[in-house]
Design a protein around this motif. Sequence first.
Motif, PDB file in Angstrom:
ATOM      1  N   UNK A 134       0.803  -1.262   0.018  1.00 18.23           N
ATOM      2  CA  UNK A 134       0.048  -0.110  -0.212  1.00 18.23           C
ATOM      3  C   UNK A 134       0.772   1.320  -0.047  1.00 18.23           C
ATOM      4  N   UNK A 135       2.197   1.217   0.449  1.00 19.78           N
ATOM      5  CA  UNK A 135       3.035   2.396   0.242  1.00 19.78           C
ATOM      6  C   UNK A 135       3.942   2.241  -0.685  1.00 19.78           C
ATOM      7  N   UNK A 136       4.479   3.468  -1.454  1.00 21.56           N
ATOM      8  CA  UNK A 136       5.546   3.031  -2.335  1.00 21.56           C
ATOM      9  C   UNK A 136       6.824   2.540  -1.797  1.00 21.56           C
ATOM     10  N   UNK A 137       7.222   1.514  -2.109  1.00 25.03           N
ATOM     11  CA  UNK A 137       8.338   0.595  -1.602  1.00 25.03           C
ATOM     12  C   UNK A 137       9.509   1.458  -1.687  1.00 25.03           C
ATOM     13  N   UNK A 138       9.831   1.883  -3.095  1.00 29.71           N
ATOM     14  CA  UNK A 138      11.039   2.742  -3.327  1.00 29.71           C
ATOM     15  C   UNK A 138      10.998   4.059  -2.468  1.00 29.71           C
ATOM     16  N   UNK A 139       9.865   4.673  -2.252  1.00 27.37           N
ATOM     17  CA  UNK A 139       9.855   5.766  -1.442  1.00 27.37           C
ATOM     18  C   UNK A 139      10.195   5.503   0.075  1.00 27.37           C
ATOM     19  N   UNK A 140       9.425   4.447   0.443  1.00 32.05           N
ATOM     20  CA  UNK A 140       9.663   3.898   1.841  1.00 32.05           C
ATOM     21  C   UNK A 140      11.206   3.972   2.112  1.00 32.05           C
ATOM     22  N   UNK A 141      11.971   2.971   1.304  1.00 31.94           N
ATOM     23  CA  UNK A 141      13.165   2.665   1.497  1.00 31.94           C
ATOM     24  C   UNK A 141      14.225   3.820   1.321  1.00 31.94           C
ATOM     25  N   UNK A 142      13.801   4.712   0.640  1.00 35.11           N
ATOM     26  CA  UNK A 142      14.574   6.190   0.301  1.00 35.11           C
ATOM     27  C   UNK A 142      14.363   6.923   1.488  1.00 35.11           C
ATOM     28  N   UNK A 143      13.184   6.828   2.302  1.00 34.71           N
ATOM     29  CA  UNK A 143      13.029   7.764   3.415  1.00 34.71           C
ATOM     30  C   UNK A 143      13.659   7.390   4.793  1.00 34.71           C
ATOM     31  N   UNK A 144      13.605   5.722   4.714  1.00 34.33           N
ATOM     32  CA  UNK A 144      14.173   5.304   6.077  1.00 34.33           C
ATOM     33  C   UNK A 144      15.724   5.753   6.261  1.00 34.33           C
ATOM     34  N   UNK A 147      12.492  13.531  -6.835  1.00 36.17           N
ATOM     35  CA  UNK A 147      10.989  13.498  -7.708  1.00 36.17           C
ATOM     36  C   UNK A 147      11.540  14.028  -8.913  1.00 36.17           C
ATOM     37  N   UNK A 148      12.353  14.976  -8.980  1.00 35.80           N
ATOM     38  CA  UNK A 148      12.742  15.670 -10.472  1.00 35.80           C
ATOM     39  C   UNK A 148      13.413  14.658 -11.241  1.00 35.80           C
ATOM     40  N   UNK A 149      14.442  13.789 -10.614  1.00 34.35           N
ATOM     41  CA  UNK A 149      15.164  12.849 -11.029  1.00 34.35           C
ATOM     42  C   UNK A 149      14.186  11.443 -11.626  1.00 34.35           C
ATOM     43  N   UNK A 150      13.205  11.539 -11.073  1.00 38.59           N
ATOM     44  CA  UNK A 150      12.269  10.305 -11.262  1.00 38.59           C
ATOM     45  C   UNK A 150      12.355   9.101 -10.719  1.00 38.59           C
ATOM     46  N   UNK A 151      13.361   8.469 -10.306  1.00 40.13           N
ATOM     47  CA  UNK A 151      13.751   7.114  -9.921  1.00 40.13           C
ATOM     48  C   UNK A 151      12.847   6.668  -8.822  1.00 40.13           C
ATOM     49  N   UNK A 152      12.355   7.431  -7.875  1.00 35.50           N
ATOM     50  CA  UNK A 152      11.565   6.945  -6.813  1.00 35.50           C
ATOM     51  C   UNK A 152      10.224   6.881  -7.607  1.00 35.50           C
ATOM     52  N   UNK A 153       9.757   7.517  -8.584  1.00 36.11           N
ATOM     53  CA  UNK A 153       8.237   7.546  -8.987  1.00 36.11           C
ATOM     54  C   UNK A 153       7.929   6.271  -9.749  1.00 36.11           C
ATOM     55  N   UNK A 154       9.097   5.612 -10.264  1.00 31.30           N
ATOM     56  CA  UNK A 154       8.765   4.553 -11.457  1.00 31.30           C
ATOM     57  C   UNK A 154       7.689   3.426 -11.208  1.00 31.30           C
ATOM     58  N   UNK A 155       7.538   3.244  -9.774  1.00 34.42           N
ATOM     59  CA  UNK A 155       6.871   2.013  -9.747  1.00 34.42           C
ATOM     60  C   UNK A 155       5.287   2.588  -9.600  1.00 34.42           C
ATOM     61  N   UNK A 156       4.789   3.741  -9.278  1.00 35.83           N
ATOM     62  CA  UNK A 156       3.469   4.431  -9.351  1.00 35.83           C
ATOM     63  C   UNK A 156       3.011   4.907 -10.757  1.00 35.83           C
ATOM     64  N   UNK A 157       4.132   5.554 -11.383  1.00 33.68           N
ATOM     65  CA  UNK A 157       3.594   6.173 -12.577  1.00 33.68           C
ATOM     66  C   UNK A 157       3.220   4.886 -13.570  1.00 33.68           C
ATOM     67  N   UNK A 158       2.240   4.848 -13.999  1.00 35.40           N
ATOM     68  CA  UNK A 158       1.900   4.133 -15.003  1.00 35.40           C
ATOM     69  C   UNK A 158       1.134   2.720 -14.461  1.00 35.40           C
ATOM     70  N   UNK A 159       0.998   2.960 -13.050  1.00 35.28           N
ATOM     71  CA  UNK A 159       0.320   1.767 -12.484  1.00 35.28           C
ATOM     72  C   UNK A 159      -0.833   1.478 -12.600  1.00 35.28           C
ATOM     73  N   UNK A 160      -1.896   2.514 -13.066  1.00 41.19           N
ATOM     74  CA  UNK A 160      -3.327   2.454 -13.315  1.00 41.19           C
ATOM     75  C   UNK A 160      -3.666   1.974 -14.718  1.00 41.19           C
ATOM     76  N   UNK A 161      -2.508   1.921 -15.610  1.00 39.01           N
ATOM     77  CA  UNK A 161      -2.742   1.813 -16.979  1.00 39.01           C
ATOM     78  C   UNK A 161      -3.624   0.400 -17.253  1.00 39.01           C
ATOM     79  N   UNK A 162      -3.232  -0.513 -16.662  1.00 33.10           N
ATOM     80  CA  UNK A 162      -4.107  -1.814 -16.951  1.00 33.10           C
ATOM     81  C   UNK A 162      -5.011  -2.161 -15.832  1.00 33.10           C
TER      82      UNK A 162
END
Length: 310
Positions: free
Chosen positions: A138-148, A263-278
Amino acid sequence: MTSKDAPHDNFTVLVGVIGGSGLYHLDNLTFVEKVNPETPWGYPSSPITICSLPSGSKIAFLARHGHHHSIAPSAVPSRANIAALKSLGVRVILAFSAEIAPGSFAIPTQIIDRTKGIRPASFFEGLKIVAHAAFGDPYSVKLVRWLEVRVEKALADEGRGVALHKDKCIVCMEGPQFSTRAESIMYRAWGGDLINMSALPEAKLAREAELSYALIATATDYDSWRPHSEAVTAAEVFKTLQDNANTSRHVAAAVLEDLHAAALDGDILTEDKGSMRFSIMPRVGEQDQEDIKKLAFILPDYFTPDNVAN
Ligand SMILES: CSC[C@H]1O[C@H](OP(=O)(O)O)[C@H](O)[C@@H]1O
Ligand SMILES: Nc1ncnc2[nH]cnc12
């Protein structure tokens, strides 16, 4: 400006912060302006404060229960909150919430839903377009690990000895009354480590809006599972709220600059962006124009009035 045409540079508001109980402002950052975007789901809990970081990058701050805590957890307009942040160009949300084990901080990775179905929990509710967002994590795993790593460092630098707990499971209950002792014991047996009344539907809506979202839980009490202790009261919660809010402001100031850059670099966003497409069920041509208009506000990549992208 919609999130689709927001330019992605240092001046774009890419990071949103949602403050919970006790955290009604980030006055350690520089105030820029207040905005109050209307969304198809109404207005957010409170006007959103745009603040500037030392580099000049901007972030958006929203008080979940309103600036004067006038909105109960069950009545928080979460759809308007998430949609309003997205409309400002926000891609990442750092949420704060008050919880158990007084004084310590936690970044949960799992949620148990004990809300009662009375909170609108989907942008697709009431529409003729059906969507099933993935919510196993339920939480963005990449963001969680980045934050920890960064939150741990910020807490150590602050020097108050606040611990950070990782990989915890938060129970979200309906409230507004606290749990009975029996419920509290049951949640522990289920694997719940933390409890609040606000983790949902915020996290579900952030996922549907393809926003990277993580929660920093700031513990206020032991709830009511300890047999020889008093059951939790609001008075007990208030005792730690102020200290927790000060530490939250310190943590926010310590991580937001890097979070904006990430966020500007975009790497932490990759698991969420596009996740609703299918996740969206009806195919092109079978969707209602009014529904499309509403959904274009949060998912402009898939919904364009009169011209639906596939
Ligand atoms: C003031 S005690 C109960 C209240 O505190 C938490 O708020 P938030 O999660 O927004 O910080 C909890 O969820 C309840 O809403
Ligand atoms: N014990 C508790 N139960 C639910 N929400 C809370 N918020 C803070 N403490 C809480």
